[in-house]
Design an enzyme around this catalytic site. Structure first.
Site, PDB file in Angstrom:
ATOM      1  N   ARG A 237       0.816  -1.229   0.003  1.00  0.00           N
ATOM      2  CA  ARG A 237      -0.106  -0.088  -0.187  1.00  0.00           C
ATOM      3  C   ARG A 237       0.901   1.139   0.128  1.00  0.00           C
ATOM      4  NH1 ARG A 237      -1.392   0.493   6.454  1.00  0.00           N
ATOM      5  NH2 ARG A 237       0.537  -0.078   7.051  1.00  0.00           N
TER       6      ARG A 237
ATOM      7  N   GLU B 240      -1.607   7.738   6.264  1.00  0.00           N
ATOM      8  CA  GLU B 240      -0.360   7.992   6.492  1.00  0.00           C
ATOM      9  C   GLU B 240       0.363   8.226   5.176  1.00  0.00           C
ATOM     10  OE1 GLU B 240       0.991   4.085   8.498  1.00  0.00           O
ATOM     11  OE2 GLU B 240       0.167   5.047  10.551  1.00  0.00           O
TER      12      GLU B 240
ATOM     13  N   CYS C  20       9.117   8.774 -11.134  1.00  0.00           N
ATOM     14  CA  CYS C  20       8.509   8.632 -12.278  1.00  0.00           C
ATOM     15  C   CYS C  20       8.748   9.980 -13.187  1.00  0.00           C
ATOM     16  CB  CYS C  20       7.037   7.784 -12.499  1.00  0.00           C
ATOM     17  SG  CYS C  20       5.766   9.337 -12.293  1.00  0.00           S
TER      18      CYS C  20
ATOM     19  N   GLU D 154      -4.978   6.781  15.819  1.00  0.00           N
ATOM     20  CA  GLU D 154      -4.392   5.191  16.090  1.00  0.00           C
ATOM     21  C   GLU D 154      -3.536   4.902  17.118  1.00  0.00           C
ATOM     22  OE1 GLU D 154      -2.635   3.313  12.762  1.00  0.00           O
ATOM     23  OE2 GLU D 154      -4.103   4.055  11.305  1.00  0.00           O
TER      24      GLU D 154
END
Lengths: 677, 677, 677
Positions: free
Chosen positions: A116, A155, A162, A310
């Protein structure tokens, strides 16, 4: 304050990340979850964060019903939703159809699908897809009365090299420097004949190409932040254009160095972060202090309550050791967040997933699934406490002290090659200075050099290698007007493109300091020196302290010398100086001193400046913080020792609103006092 | 047993890898070799293993004469040949003409020509070329009466991520899961939105893509084993279709984790492995025990005699330190292999090569080339001994104890992220449990969870994280019928696609254990706890033992608690329990205990179960094993101490057939007793 | 000696690298520089080394005026120029227009533009561009009377694996081996079936392909040296064809292992190197000895005065720790270079750059820019001293001792796999042997095995694994004619393509040694053994010394055994032997002995051979060297202790020409005595 900048709930938040999409074919699980949530006084859950595959299983085919149904059902039970946008992890089909969304690393290799947080922030295709789904979410779900807050992505982090990003970087540079000649001058490209003839020749830093042009490295990091903020801005814009006006947040990662979080101020309505201290590796008070500094950093971002978005109710599964939190720590850590300005305590995660990367991460509800677990009981205890403390919501801190801890400075400092390439103690020095303030019970803002200094009385400035945004003048005015500043070694070396100042240094501020730097010595790891006090120094310092790593040599003009080196060829040269300037004082610490030095220095400075502490005596291992509203002031005292501690409480009108009244505070427990204004 | 499943020679094998192709232009060397072989009672050599360039110097041009000539000449002198297939290292021309045979690594980079063991197992071209040369070898050489055994390739290993392998992997998955929905469910792809829409989207694990989907990682490793077994099957088929019916082996690499060696059962007629212990780094008995466990693993594969196919007569050249074996160790190690079921002791290598990678590896004949070397004399001594012990050939072991040491379990366990990412003690715990059995002199099978358990009386089950193949039921039945099982912490966590069990754990077996797990604490490296015995526990344990790394917390239902934790918030909770179930007993060890704990536990268990040892008293550092035939039983006693040890030998009909009769056993020496049935 | 092989200046050189192109728009800086140069008695500056972007800002557009102007201006003030060629760092446009100039690494990845020293040495385009600019520089600037010396590129190093280099490598191999069969034979490619069928199949070593064919690795390193020398030859040719006949140098990097510096003899007129010891990490005398060995290596290259081309006046910025040189060390290190044969002491850098990679590297003039810095004052002191010692210029050393320290041997030795892969003590053993000579005050040449040995009386030969160029015969003749040689363990193992010798070893020289090697034991890091003296050995050795890492076992024929092993199964076997051969003696050291062993051995040998020292007693930490001219002999004594040392000076006609007369020598100070011939 904007209309949509506050969370519309009169409670402290208690809840966390919830992934019902993993259990859609197990209705009994979802039912059990709700039952347990209610038991634990959960009032908020975060949904949708990694649900893209379920929201848009095929390109253009959206499925939001399951989400809406859960939002609605929860709402009916008094549980609100933080609605996440799904940009943190894209579906397979998106990567397959549009390979440009896959990130390219510094070695110019394009990633495969997986994991991710690995998309290109520049790709127009990716932006379009995120825009579309965010907009739809906002429109279809965002205005549900159960939705409290919009949570952008997860996050944010990393960079992409690129061709699209390279082109964007060049545009960004062109906007910044106008001409290539100016870039060459500011970047010192004459060194090693690296002169650019056009912006088209610039490429991002790479181990396969250029890594040693410090200004390029620094500007690349600035660009990455800028591009990420721009992405977040686009995400927010989609929300707004979807017709949803709820406040927006994005969760940060504490001391993560990849982004300059300050630049997100303009996008976010609420700051939030994910707190994962490694409990029990060091004495708990040390871990608590490090965590506190992150809390203060987050609160200082927008200067208003933030969210601990969190935290693990038990262990993590990605640290080296999945250490269980000992009984009481979950409660203490949750209240510590509140103490420092969080308006809630949230967990990752509400229910453990059965498989994949985080299946062994702590959760409110584990694989066993019962309510007779230690963890679930401790979560319930937190729920009860937060519910009792609703009045703390939206109260604020008003610190008189600030620590300048600056991300761009860190980037430049750590990249500069020298005076030690095996480690520069930036974080360590900041920790020591922060700790010195906190041991005196001073509420502390953690700010950067672009912030305003005039509200404070004490300013701690560790290793401010890079000077930008006129920081010299702000420090000058701050001291001139009566402030007390403490600056350390290796400050004022370079300007904002990391070019060294010519002439006397620290740059443009030697008059305020009353000295100039002449040399800096790097010490080998096994070496140390010491600072010894001058007879009758103005702070009455009388101990000897060791120093390591870096010893700066200075030549004093007007400053008073308070301590000097004990050994080496610079024996007798200053280690600590104080210069009176205007109505204030400017201290300078020449060497990487041990922790005790800063603690004693701060105590002496407070005494000299006749500043008060919130408690007359603060024992070791005790954390003291304040929050206040228009009507009352709250004093929060926490014991991070493993044993009970005796306390002398203030007598002037404070009454206990949480915790056991009396002179003793048990291990890991909290006492909250209130005084009406 | 198949007709071709036994080696047709009435001797223990003595010999090793021989590469005459390196010396074809030095006939005096080849002559000298034969002379020395005969002196050392060499009766077998392995030929052809890395000879492809000499067998097929150009594509389609075969040259087998030199090989046939050597096979024949050796045979005439009583030396047999193990015929190797050359697939372990292909010729230059093959790589140049067919780049697809070159392996692609996990970063998707294709290798250049070089080294060995680096071909794609899927490439049809490579398979065709190997098939052709194997078939021809079988036809032209395989049926020579001097050929004893066919040796497939060399040390199969590694994986390939080329497009051909990706396609094959997807086919393999499709066969396994039928639908992509089932794969998604079993792999828990809902996590992080990784849902696949088709098998075509699946790619092998890669640092550039997906590394954190545990079920993908596990299935990829399974596929790699499956594909390698398929390659070996093709190699064997070529041999058979070439008309050769000799038994087939392939040499394994001990505890190599890249392949699940169990899956080769169906292809191999004889198991064999390459034994390279690091002698003299630790006390010799420890090295001997680790080696013994590998021997037992290899013997347990086919439950019949195996071969120690390689070992160094002196030092290796690829370990960190090329340590000389001290006098006596070569002999002891060779007989240890025999003791554990090998039908021979073979060396890498017969003659040192002059150049390239292994030119400094130990050899029977070194560069000096004389017979007056220590090594050659020791090899001769081994030759004499093996020649005297021919009657041991084809005798077997019949262990009453087994250790469950499972490769797929290891893969899943080590990949799971948590409860310690800086090291899980799987191998270490298995070693301790194996050592505890061996200290009691129990012959031990080393098996995996797919094996049958009913033949044993004692079962040791370290960290069986992953449950598959109905292992819970097999354990249940085993205990029910009177067996004694010892299982440790972190067992029964996940199912066969690494999905965590929901509800009570260890999964589906808490009734047999009489407890369930509630939490598991990871200890930092510097931490430890201890287990203290309960008063009057049923095993009469009375010592205290330290534990480290992992401490599991359990809640007992019916089990007896034998030991408890000494410290931390779980002080007093169980560390060792015993549950009576059916006619048997199920022990559970909650923490990563020190070695001495397992040794004492096993001694107490044997006593409780009234089981006999092969020797009434086994001193430290002594290895005792048995082999038996239909007619006799052999007791092999080896002293791995650096000093002489006193022994009390059994009086009941045993007579010494090898070694010095008497009560003393010299360092590194061996005694073999025989009793007729 | 050629006409152009000497520097045309009757002074010792004092100066360093100067980059005025970084300051062309700051004339006040350039003016200040000149002023300070004159104060510090700077008489030489190096220009142009990284100036390509300023000399040729666009392809074909040259701009040399600024350079010529500075050369001229400096010359008028008595400051000479070392003219650098700019090939060490190419401009952006060159990389963009001709990507072939960018280096390809061993993984076959082409670099991006960036850093320096990263061009392909084979590229014809790069060679053409360098040729053109060198030729023009020679023509336009080289003949200016202010130009003393031409400096080729900067610190040649690294390798390139591009297709052009691969093709060139194959040509080079074809020229070396003629046929592919011969290459196969010499490289031992039969191992692992690596036989080449044509030169076209050969590829350079790569982690993605072949790394374990030692002869390939060795020849690749030889080729890289050869190609780099060829590049330097082309650079020099351009200078000559530009009409400039000044002597040519190139700066080396001390013990850099990437190139065999010996092969540059044919191209360079003057040897030079960059000296960056890590002062103060170890006792200063140890650092001084390591540096001295490099100086001696450089002097031995052309057997005439060399130049210390770079050194830091303060700290570096690229070592782990940027340690300040303590007062006195700059002076001592500068004179040490002179003592060992340098005709000057030069710095990197004259003025610190403001930005980029080396902005924090020490400099004569720092960012502060004043003359009231400690560093600048110390530089002035060096300037004064060098100016006083002009008579030392062009004097020489005439050592009677030599250390054989051979680059190709090192390559082969370290790559050989075994007998220890966690470190072979080649450098360490050479250091110990060199130190033993230097402690006796013996001037020492550091040579390779292609050099002539006949001029010496003592030859130290550490670990000469690879024998080539008939070194065996040269050693034999050396001893036969009365020389004393000390050879160590692990010598004479392999020939020049790293094929092991068959038969007795050390190869072809066992008669001179009076022994042969039988085995070699690798010791684990924590192991050690000891050597104990034989009663009444001929050297009267009477102490015990420890050994580590490697213990060779030998079988003596005619040699006297002086010491034996104390422990292990080879207890009593020889550790030190001496064989009388012809008129000389050949010692052999079987184990990796501690430093003190070599020191005592050398003292005993000198006594036995009745050789004189330059001082009768040399205290610890004192360096003694000599230089001489046709008319006089100079004795240079330096104290590298941190305290004052008492000295007994020679009485026979020496007079003090530098330093304080008397019996005491202060820390870090130097005394120079002169005696007329």
């Amino acid at each position: 304050m904007e209309k949509n900048a506050e969370i519309g709930l009169d409670q402290l938040l208690h809840g966390g990340d919830y992934n019902p999409e993993q259990w859609l074919d197990s209705p009994e699980i979802l039912k059990k979850d709700l039952e347990l949530f209610l038991k634990a006084k959960i009032n908020v859950i975060t949904l949708g964060m990694f649900s893209w595959s379920f929201l848009e299983p095929e390109e253009g085919t959206y499925q939001l019903e399951w989400l809406l149904k859960i939002v609605d059902k929860m709402y009916k039970h008094g549980i609100y939703t933080i609605l996440g946008t799904p940009s943190g992890a894209r579906p397979q089909w998106l990567a397959k159809s549009y390979p440009e969304v896959l990130r390219v690393n510094e070695n110019r290799e394009r990633a495969l699908f997986g994991s991710r947080h690995n998309h290109c922030y520049t790709s127009l295709v990716y932006r379009k897809k995120v825009y579309d789904i965010n907009r739809l979410l906002a429109k279809e779900v965002g205005n549900h009365p159960g939705v409290l807050l919009i949570h952008l992505s997860n996050e944010y982090g990393g960079d992409c090299h690129c061709p699209l990003c390279q082109a964007k970087f060049r545009q960004w540079l062109k906007a910044r420097y106008k001409t290539i000649e100016e870039l060459n001058r500011r970047w010192s490209t004459a060194f090693w004949s690296h002169t650019y003839q056009s912006f088209e020749q610039v490429e991002s830093p790479s181990p396969k190409g250029e890594m040693l042009l410090h200004a390029l490295n620094l500007d690349w990091k600035r660009f990455v932040t800028s591009q990420t903020v721009d992405f977040a801005r686009m995400e927010k814009q989609a929300i707004r254009e979807g017709g949803c006006d709820k406040p927006v947040t994005a969760n940060f990662m504490g001391d993560y160095g990849g982004l300059n979080y300050r630049k997100f101020k303009e996008v976010l309505d609420i700051a939030s972060w994910d707190s994962y201290p490694e409990w029990h590796r060091k004495p708990e008070i040390e871990t608590a202090r490090e965590t506190a500094m992150q809390h203060d950093f987050m609160r200082s971002l927008l200067k208003k309550p933030f969210l601990m978005m969190e935290s693990s109710p038990s262990s993590t599964n990605w640290q080296e050791v999945s250490k269980l939190r000992k009984p009481g720590i979950l409660h203490a850590a949750s209240l510590q967040a509140i103490a420092h300005g969080s308006d809630g305590a949230l967990y990752f995660q509400m229910r453990q997933s059965r498989g994949a990367s985080e299946k062994l991460h702590g959760a409110v509800i584990d694989h066993y699934g019962g309510e007779d677990t230690r963890i679930f009981k401790e979560v319930c205890q937190v729920g009860d406490t937060l519910s009792d403390l609703a009045e703390l919501r939206n109260t604020v801190q008003k610190p008189k002290a600030a620590l300048v801890y600056d991300t761009e400075n860190r980037w430049a400092l750590m990249d500069a090659q020298g005076p030690r390439n095996c480690g520069l103690p930036y974080k360590e020095t900041a920790d020591k200075m922060y700790g010195a303030l906190r041991k005196q019970g001073l509420d502390t803002d953690v700010i950067d050099m672009e912030d305003e200094f005039s509200d404070y009385r004490i300013l701690m400035i560790p290793m401010l290698y890079l000077f930008r945004a006129g920081v010299e003048n702000k420090i000058r005015r701050f001291v001139e007007h009566g402030g007390t500043a403490v600056m350390t070694f290796w400050s004022g070396v370079a300007d904002d493109t990391d070019r060294c100042f010519l002439g006397e240094t620290p740059g443009n501020i030697t008059d305020v300091l009353g000295l100039r730097r002449t040399e800096i010595d790097g010490l080998y790891d096994e070496e140390e020196n010491a600072a010894v006090p001058m007879d009758s120094n103005s702070l009455f310092l009388n101990k000897k302290y060791t120093c390591r790593n870096l010893c700066e040599l200075v030549k004093v003009s007007s400053a008073e010398v308070l301590m000097t080196y004990e050994r080496d060829f610079y024996k007798g040269l200053p280690v600590l100086t104080c210069n009176k300037y205007g109505k204030g004082k400017m201290y300078y610490v020449c060497a990487d001193m041990e922790e005790g030095f800063y603690a004693d220095l701060m105590e002496a400075v407070l005494k000299a400046e006749h500043m008060e502490k919130p408690l007359p005596f603060i024992p070791e291992g005790i954390e003291v913080t304040t929050r206040e509203s228009g009507k009352a002031k709250y004093l929060i005292i926490q014991n991070f020792n493993r044993q009970t501690v005796k306390l002398a409480l203030p007598q002037d009108g404070y009454k206990v609103i949480y915790g056991t009244e009396g002179e003793e505070l048990e291990r890991f427990s909290t006492l909250i006092l209130k005084k009406d204004k």
